[in-house]
Write a protein that holds these residues in place. Sequence first.
Motif, PDB file in Angstrom:
ATOM      1  N   CYS A  16       5.959   7.574  -9.552  1.00 11.65           N
ATOM      2  CA  CYS A  16       6.431   8.470  -8.318  1.00 11.65           C
ATOM      3  C   CYS A  16       6.969   9.360  -8.747  1.00 11.65           C
ATOM      4  CB  CYS A  16       6.531   7.875  -7.568  1.00 11.65           C
ATOM      5  SG  CYS A  16       5.982   6.464  -7.360  1.00 11.65           S
ATOM      6  N   CYS A  44       4.660  10.876  -4.079  1.00 11.92           N
ATOM      7  CA  CYS A  44       3.457   9.865  -4.432  1.00 11.92           C
ATOM      8  C   CYS A  44       3.579   9.333  -2.994  1.00 11.92           C
ATOM      9  CB  CYS A  44       4.207   8.429  -4.681  1.00 11.92           C
ATOM     10  SG  CYS A  44       5.809   8.228  -3.891  1.00 11.92           S
ATOM     11  N   HIS A  89       4.306   6.312  -1.403  1.00 13.55           N
ATOM     12  CA  HIS A  89       4.169   5.197  -0.250  1.00 13.55           C
ATOM     13  C   HIS A  89       5.729   5.465   0.543  1.00 13.55           C
ATOM     14  CE1 HIS A  89       3.967   4.100  -5.375  1.00 13.55           C
ATOM     15  NE2 HIS A  89       3.080   4.311  -4.641  1.00 13.55           N
ATOM     16  N   HIS A 119       9.035   5.335  -0.443  1.00 12.47           N
ATOM     17  CA  HIS A 119       9.582   5.389  -1.694  1.00 12.47           C
ATOM     18  C   HIS A 119      10.355   6.960  -0.796  1.00 12.47           C
ATOM     19  CE1 HIS A 119       8.141   3.776  -5.046  1.00 12.47           C
ATOM     20  NE2 HIS A 119       9.396   3.197  -4.375  1.00 12.47           N
ATOM     21  N   CYS A 152      11.389  11.028  -5.073  1.00 12.02           N
ATOM     22  CA  CYS A 152       9.957  11.045  -4.144  1.00 12.02           C
ATOM     23  C   CYS A 152       9.286  12.572  -3.422  1.00 12.02           C
ATOM     24  CB  CYS A 152       9.588   9.377  -4.283  1.00 12.02           C
ATOM     25  SG  CYS A 152       9.445   8.280  -5.092  1.00 12.02           S
TER      26      CYS A 152
HETATM   27 ZN   LIG Z   1       6.518   5.770  -4.715  1.00 10.95          ZN
END
Ligand SMILES: [Zn+2]
Length: 172
Positions: free
Chosen positions: A117, A121, A123, A126, A156
């Motif tokens: 990451c 990323c 996510h 994050h 991130c």
């Molecule tokens: Zn991430």
Amino acid sequence: MADPYIILNELAQELRPMPQGIEWFEGLSAEEQSHALRLLSHFCIQARATAEDGPESIRRAGLRATHTPAVLISQGQLDQQLGKIASLAPHDERLKSFRLLIAVLAVADGRRRERFCSDGCGHAWHRLAVPPPPPPPPPAAGGAPGPPRPPGRWRCAAPLRLSRQQVRPRRP
Ligand SMILES: [Zn+2]
């Protein structure tokens, strides 16, 4: 406090102090506690936790090797053991399981973040601590610096880019 999804990830990322997490967990009903533990073990598997994360997680959680959740996590077959840990019933065991699973998630998700990451990323968890962009500074403010950014919470997110206009010193 609201969404367990957010709280659990904030705890694992140390964006929220653990004593607050324990207070939150203790305030849940038995059913909600079980739900939180199952959710946590699901996050751990998602984060690709392995049996090798056991010892470090036990250490971080401050458990003894003889505590039931610590014994379980040391027996290999992590997905099965996480399920057993999440379904421990006595209140004391549940609290220890909570601390342990937060630590497992911290270890496994920290590793994922480091490896995959660092360039940004997708996510959502994050990006929990990234605040909305600050309003533009008022013109003719005499070049006063903006508020400092909180340290260590930006790994991130896309790097902050200043426009040329913001970087170039203003001439009187
Ligand atoms: Zn991430």
